[in-house]
Write an enzyme that holds these catalytic residues in place. Structure first.
Site, PDB file in Angstrom:
ATOM      1  N   PRO A   3       0.826  -1.205   0.000  1.00  0.00           N
ATOM      2  CA  PRO A   3       0.000   0.000   0.000  1.00  0.00           C
ATOM      3  C   PRO A   3       0.865   1.262   0.000  1.00  0.00           C
ATOM      4  O   PRO A   3       1.911   1.280   0.649  1.00  0.00           O
ATOM      5  CB  PRO A   3      -0.806  -0.094   1.294  1.00  0.00           C
ATOM      6  CG  PRO A   3      -0.411  -1.339   1.972  1.00  0.00           C
ATOM      7  CD  PRO A   3       0.639  -2.029   1.180  1.00  0.00           C
ATOM      8  N   GLU A   4       0.442   2.253  -0.740  1.00  0.00           N
ATOM      9  CA  GLU A   4       1.170   3.515  -0.802  1.00  0.00           C
ATOM     10  C   GLU A   4       0.315   4.596  -0.126  1.00  0.00           C
ATOM     11  O   GLU A   4      -0.702   4.285   0.488  1.00  0.00           O
ATOM     12  CB  GLU A   4       1.500   3.842  -2.267  1.00  0.00           C
ATOM     13  CG  GLU A   4       2.310   2.726  -2.925  1.00  0.00           C
ATOM     14  CD  GLU A   4       2.648   2.964  -4.394  1.00  0.00           C
ATOM     15  OE1 GLU A   4       2.784   4.123  -4.790  1.00  0.00           O
ATOM     16  OE2 GLU A   4       2.772   1.967  -5.133  1.00  0.00           O
TER      17      GLU A   4
END
Ligand code: ZN
Length: 280
Positions: free
Chosen positions: A2-3
């Site tokens: 996840p960013e």
């Protein structure tokens, strides 16, 4: 992994559903999920039971809830999820840490299939937990200084994609949004950072901010349904991706098939025409 948009989506959910509540019990169901806690699961559980959670904050891909002067710090790793679940729902086999709250209501369950994520309590970490103090501000923080970043970026003797992924330079950007921002800015991922002109560096950082903002507006990108909000719902930025994961499909600007190059054990996606390879 996840960013920023995916982690910020989770942060907003925690702020809405968990901040301000008092923890009743904490149960660590897998010790690996608290491997950064110096004295392990028992310390983690006793440091939190009975305490009230304050606001939810984020830097890059880390998020934390203040607990008085302390912080409950979380990193989602590859597959971690923080889910707000009604207490009568059965416990999934991937729940690693289970929080219940005083006065009833929904539980918080840290679920992590691969257990690369973790949580820990950081003493005196409410403002900025010490283990993440070395991480640079992300583009949405007030402390983000675009002018200073451009100077530092142009001082790097490395390719620009590698620089974008360097969390000590700028945080929150990973493989997906780096490729998308480079495509928008019409820059090749291997372009040496030191050769960027000032306007090119500004264009790149504007593209980074735009793509992160647009992804956040739709809840992020959910590959394999792994990255979800606290209610388990997927974001839908995947349908807006221009190059990431689109090898062989036409560039949305010029129609040239998107190319994929090996990059740091992963991939870099780009348009051969809009993003010409730098000369050796
Ligand atoms: Zn193109």
């Amino acid at each position: 992994m996840p960013e920023l948009p995916e982690v910020e989506t989770v942060r907003r959910g925690l702020e809405q559903h968990v901040a301000g509540r008092t923890i009743d019990t904490v149960r660590v169901l897998h010790p690996r999920a608290v491997r950064r806690q110096p004295a392990g699961a028992a310390e983690f559980e006793s440091a939190l039971a009975g305490r009230s959670l304050g606001s939810a904050r984020r830097r890059g891909k880390y998020l934390w809830l203040s607990v008085g002067e302390d912080a409950l710090l979380a990193h989602l790793g590859m597959s971690g999820q923080l889910l707000v679940v009604e207490p009568d729902q059965p416990l999934s086999p991937h729940v690693r840490i289970w929080f219940t709250f005083c006065g009833g209501g929904a539980d918080l369950r840290f679920t992590d299939q691969r257990t690369f994520g973790h949580m820990c309590v950081v003493r005196d970490g409410a403002e900025l937990p010490a283990p993440i103090a070395h991480i640079a501000p992300d583009p949405f923080e007030p402390a983000f200084d675009q002018g200073a970043l451009i100077t530092r970026l142009r001082g790097r003797r490395t390719g620009i994609k590698r620089a974008l992924l360097d969390q000590s330079l700028i945080s929150g950007v990973g493989n997906i949004y780096a490729d998308e921002a480079l495509w928008r800015a019409r820059l090749h991922w291997a372009r040496p950072a030191e050769t960027l002109t000032g306007p090119e560096a500004s264009r790149l950082l504007s593209a980074v901010r735009d793509v992160l903002g647009e992804a956040l507006a739709v809840g992020g990108t959910s590959f394999d349904d792994l990255y979800v909000n606290v209610n388990g719902e997927s974001g839908y930025f995947e349908r807006s991706l221009a190059v990431y994961g689109r090898e062989g499909f036409p560039c949305l600007r010029c129609g040239t098939p998107v190319r994929r190059d090996p990059f740091m054990n992963r991939s870099a996606y780009s348009c051969p025409r809009c993003q010409p390879r730098p000369r050796q």
